[in-house]
Design a protein around this motif. Structure first.
Motif, PDB file in Angstrom:
ATOM      1  N   SER A  87       0.819  -1.212   0.000  1.00  0.00           N
ATOM      2  CA  SER A  87       0.000   0.000   0.000  1.00  0.00           C
ATOM      3  C   SER A  87       0.854   1.263   0.000  1.00  0.00           C
ATOM      4  N   THR A  90       0.278   3.860  -2.896  1.00  0.00           N
ATOM      5  CA  THR A  90      -1.038   4.495  -2.740  1.00  0.00           C
ATOM      6  C   THR A  90      -1.038   5.498  -1.600  1.00  0.00           C
ATOM      7  N   GLN A  91      -0.387   5.142  -0.491  1.00  0.00           N
ATOM      8  CA  GLN A  91      -0.385   6.029   0.676  1.00  0.00           C
ATOM      9  C   GLN A  91       0.437   7.295   0.423  1.00  0.00           C
ATOM     10  N   LYS A  93       0.802   8.725  -2.561  1.00  0.00           N
ATOM     11  CA  LYS A  93      -0.031   9.530  -3.461  1.00  0.00           C
ATOM     12  C   LYS A  93      -1.154  10.232  -2.697  1.00  0.00           C
ATOM     13  N   ALA A  94      -1.691   9.551  -1.674  1.00  0.00           N
ATOM     14  CA  ALA A  94      -2.802  10.118  -0.910  1.00  0.00           C
ATOM     15  C   ALA A  94      -2.334  11.093   0.160  1.00  0.00           C
ATOM     16  N   GLY A  95      -1.011  11.187   0.382  1.00  0.00           N
ATOM     17  CA  GLY A  95      -0.488  12.090   1.391  1.00  0.00           C
ATOM     18  C   GLY A  95      -0.483  11.510   2.788  1.00  0.00           C
ATOM     19  N   ALA A  96      -0.808  10.218   2.917  1.00  0.00           N
ATOM     20  CA  ALA A  96      -0.811   9.590   4.241  1.00  0.00           C
ATOM     21  C   ALA A  96       0.605   9.443   4.778  1.00  0.00           C
TER      22      ALA A  96
END
Length: 865
Positions: A87, A90-91, A93-96
């Motif tokens: 993940s 994805t994380q 890219k999402a700024g997490a």
């Protein structure tokens, strides 16, 4: 992976081996663990010099860093948390999260690029199959890997090319040896390596025949179902297969299991995370045979310029890893000797070293405590607004340079979210704590150091030290590259009568040369390291205490004390590596305390004077191999261990049935706090017969009070002198918070000039059409960087290898320089007569002085009668 840092150095190599790790010898880190450059440490090679090079000056042209008044790290805060590798993209890219330090495998590179993320290439991670070498306590249970010849035969059971292509999409390099396949030593030894790789290449029938012979000799029988039986039961191998990390070890473990099943073994596939597998293969009694195999992984935190210590680090019971299964491996005496002798520099010429390396490569394959599978090329992704300098081997996870340069582009400050594969896999303690890459990565941000590893060359620059004067015995193949080191030669290097050469744990005093020896002893190397005059005024521990001479002396004492039976903290785990170390160590002397000047005498040496300075100062710098620590923190932990309530090493903690010491969490925090109060009440000066000279009663009072205040505020004892400090650690949540240490003496831009490695691109033009055997053949070699010819002044060597149709190396040599970026090799009629009709290969290895990772290129050509 185990990403066991190959390493951690500080005695890293001295008592080494960060892989480990890596560097001189690669500090290996468990994967992973860090090969501490000895090195485990835990992808191109530099050609080893075969003659004495007097001096090579490396001049690096780098941009001038933008001015700043900020001290410590560029960031205000880093929050570390555990993130699944599947993940990570994805994380981000999402700024997490802003960065995922645990590098993804080559199969994930297209996804990283499609997401438009930045990434650091990591060349220092490698995977292998590790075996339990012990004979089972239960005589009705057979561990086939207690047989060295069965371990050796499995080299031919695993198709490394298949694994590389199918699991790593061809992004790695098949690996047979402890040395890096993309490292300097491999380039020099390529002709030997290729021959051994051919001998041990995948051959199922040959492997099965060798295994059958040995299994019959062990009393096993092959049943009608094609399965091995012993004492009326199937021969079952408990196989610990890592299911986390970059996701590649599970398919590798499944493939290996299938191959073992094909030759008659029953495999119990146990899929486990690092925190689940670690206690089994590291801490269980190997004779209980709770495990038979493990999918091991290692990372070198820095570029390995000299891999002479890798064989000791990766096979022998004298390994600085100091854990099972190394401690239980009874190696062939010839391998034990050559591995230890290489690690301790017991050779006088480059040719002698080369022959010993050849012998170690051969004996390593015969031993095969670990069967190496692949040197990977992996990628650590991070957001486009993040800026960081990566080490070519260690990437950003374990390389100190990363934490000195990590920032949001164009911004001073900010809170960065850092993702890792795991955290707190083992307890943190500086003497024998966690060597896993993610844990050591956090400590790299916290800890200071005397030197900084160049992320491109593997050489060292002064960080806290000021200069070094290295004297070597006349004739030794040692050279220097950087002007902060002075290199001299002398026919004899006498050890001063007042140098400390050993330790008396009963009297708690160092033994001097005049007390230990009846006559003057000479050393091969003398390294004199001078520190800045203001160091003890400007460098502080994170609790505010000033760095002092006592911190250095405490580190010297601990290097000896734990291996002495009269010590209150004696640990037999420390003995094998100490016994190896002491055969080369000749003495240490503090010649001045203002400024601090330390002399180290030894028979062990590396071909780079910069490494000789770094390795031997590591003996004295207050980093104990697994992290920095102030003398008072060590004193408190020693009190807990002496009282039998905790233990630094996992082996001793199991043997004594006590907790392993942790400076950041768990039940030992209360124990340490109790003994801190006792130390405060008694104003304890540890090892007082020696330390009374370096610690005053007032200083002890202040230091203990500062440590108490730190523990009260932050809930940990993990002090360092680096650009960030550990604010809080959350073991249950697997998270930690690092904050900028504004009292750090250096400006944040000090290391900002390291930008892009100048990696050579190599193109080969071979003969047009077929080559008739007995005719001349010409190969033109173009070496460039970003389309421009690579200057000859920056080229160390251009070496070629000629292979016949069977894959055997029939000729090697150096290419002829034509002009900048242009080289040529002309095979004579006699050369082509060495070939038979068929397809042959011409390979080139180019080594730059600016990048310690060689570039390999090859072309095929056809010969006819």
């Amino acid at each position: 992976m185990l990403k066991k840092l190959f390493t951690v150095v500080s005695l890293l190599i001295a008592f080494s081996m960060v892989l480990a790790a890596c560097t001189p010898a690669t500090t290996v880190v468990k994967e992973t663990s860090v090969v501490q450059q000895t090195s485990v440490v835990k992808e191109t090679s530099v050609v080893q010099q075969t003659s004495i090079v007097k001096e090579t000056q490396i001049v690096e042209v780098t941009p001038t860093p933008a001015p700043t008044t900020r001290h410590g790290g560029w960031l205000d805060q880093m929050v570390w948390s555990v993130v699944s590798s599947d993940s990570a993209i994805t994380q981000i890219k999402a700024g997490a999260i802003d960065a995922f330090a645990y590098a993804l495998s080559s199969k994930d590179l297209p996804a990283i690029q499609d997401a438009g993320l930045n990434y650091a290439q990591v060349l220092g991670t490698y995977y292998d199959i590790m075996y339990n070498p012990a004979v089972c306590k239960d005589t009705a249970v057979l561990n086939p890997f207690s047989d060295r010849k069965i371990r050796e035969a499995t080299n031919m059971l695993y198709d490394r090319d298949y694994i590389n292509q199918e699991i790593y999409t061809g992004g790695g390099l098949p690996k047979f040896f402890a040395i890096m396949t993309n490292g300097p030593d491999y380039a020099d030894l390529a002709d030997v390596a290729r021959g051994l790789e051919s001998k041990y290449a995948f051959n199922l029938d040959k492997a099965k025949a060798a295994i059958t012979t040995e299994m019959n000799g062990l009393g096993a029988t092959l049943g009608a179902d094609g399965k091995w039986q012993f004492s009326g039961k199937p021969v079952t191998i408990p196989f610990l297969i890592r299911s986390d990390g970059d996701g590649t070890r599970k398919p590798m473990g499944d493939y290996v299991s299938t191959q073992l099943e094909a030759v008659g073994f029953t495999v119990d596939r146990q899929y486990k995370k690092s925190s689940e597998a670690g206690p089994v293969w590291q801490k269980s009694d190997p004779t209980e045979c709770q495990w038979g195999m493990y999918t091991a992984g290692w990372i070198s935190p820095g570029i390995e310029r000299d891999g002479k210590g890798d064989f000791q680090q990766m096979y022998l019971n004298t390994s600085s890893q100091g854990i099972q299964p190394f401690l239980s491996n009874v190696a062939d005496p010839a391998f034990q000797k050559v591995g230890d002798d290489l690690a301790n520099g017991k050779f006088s010429t480059a040719d002698e070293r080369r022959q010993m390396m050849v012998q170690a490569m051969e004996l390593g394959l015969q031993d095969s405590l670990q069967v190496f599978i692949v040197d990977t090329r992996s990628y650590a992704p991070y957001a486009t607004n993040v800026q960081v300098s990566a080490n070519m081997a260690g990437g950003i996870e374990t390389a100190p340079i990363a934490f000195y340069t990590l920032r949001f582009a164009g911004v001073e400050g900010g809170n960065l979210k850092w993702g890792e594969n795991d955290l707190f896999t083992e307890p943190y303690n500086p003497v024998y704590g966690s060597n896993w890459a993610w844990d050591q990565g956090a400590l790299q941000a916290i800890d200071g150091a005397p030197f900084m590893a160049d992320p491109f060359t593997g050489l060292y620059w002064p960080l806290r030290a000021e200069k070094a004067d290295v004297t070597v015995q006349t004739g030794l193949p040692v050279f220097k590259s950087l002007d902060w080191v002075t290199l001299n030669t002398a026919d004899t290097i006498p050890v001063p009568a007042d140098a400390w050469v050993d330790w008396d744990a009963k009297t708690q005093k160092f033994l001097t040369a005049s007390e230990a020896f009846t006559q003057t002893v000479n050393a091969k190397v003398k390294a004199v390291i001078t520190f800045p005059a203001d160091m003890f005024d400007t460098v502080t521990w994170h609790d505010g205490s000033k760095l002092s001479v006592a911190d250095f002396v405490m580190a010297m004492i601990l290097a000896f004390d734990r291996a002495k039976t009269d010590s209150a903290i004696y640990d037999e785990q420390a003995v094998p590596n100490f016994d190896s170390f002491i055969t080369a160590f000749k003495g240490v002397k503090i010649t001045s305390t203002s400024p601090l000047v330390i002399e180290v005498y030894t028979d062990n040496y590396y071909s780079d004077a910069e490494l000789d300075a770094w390795v031997y100062l590591s003996f004295a710098w207050p980093n104990y191999g697994f992290g920095e620590a102030s003398w008072e923190a060590i004193a408190v932990a020693n009190m807990a261990e002496a009282a039998g309530e905790a233990a630094y090493s996992p082996d001793k903690s199991v043997a004594k049935n006590v907790e392993q010491t942790s400076f950041v969490g768990g039940p030992t925090l209360d124990i340490l706090a109790k003994y801190l109060d006792e130390a405060i009440a008694a104003n304890t000066i540890p090892y007082s017969p020696t330390m009374n000279t370096y610690i005053t009663a007032d200083e002890a009072t202040t230091r203990y009070a500062n440590l108490k205040a730190w523990y009260t505020a932050h809930g940990n004892f993990q002090l360092g002198t680096g650009p960030y400090y550990l604010d809080h650690a959350y073991l249950v949540e697997k998270s930690l918070v690092l904050k900028n240490y504004t009292a750090y003496p250096d400006l944040a831009n000090r290391w900002a000039s390291f930008t892009e490695p100048k990696i050579a691109v190599v193109d080969i033009t071979g003969p047009a059409g077929q080559v008739k055997i007995g005719d001349q053949a010409t190969f033109d070699i173009a070496v460039s960087f970003k389309g421009a010819p690579y200057p000859q002044a920056e080229i160390k060597s251009v070496k070629y290898l000629l292979y016949d149709a069977t894959g055997a190396v029939v000729k090697t040599g150096d290419a002829t320089f034509v002009s900048d970026g242009a080289y040529q090799v002309i095979l004579t009629a006699d050369d082509t007569k060495l070939l038979s009709a068929g397809s042959n290969k011409f390979e080139v290895a180019v080594v730059s002085t600016l990048v310690a990772i060689p570039t390999f290129a090859s072309v095929q050509f056809v010969t006819t009668p």
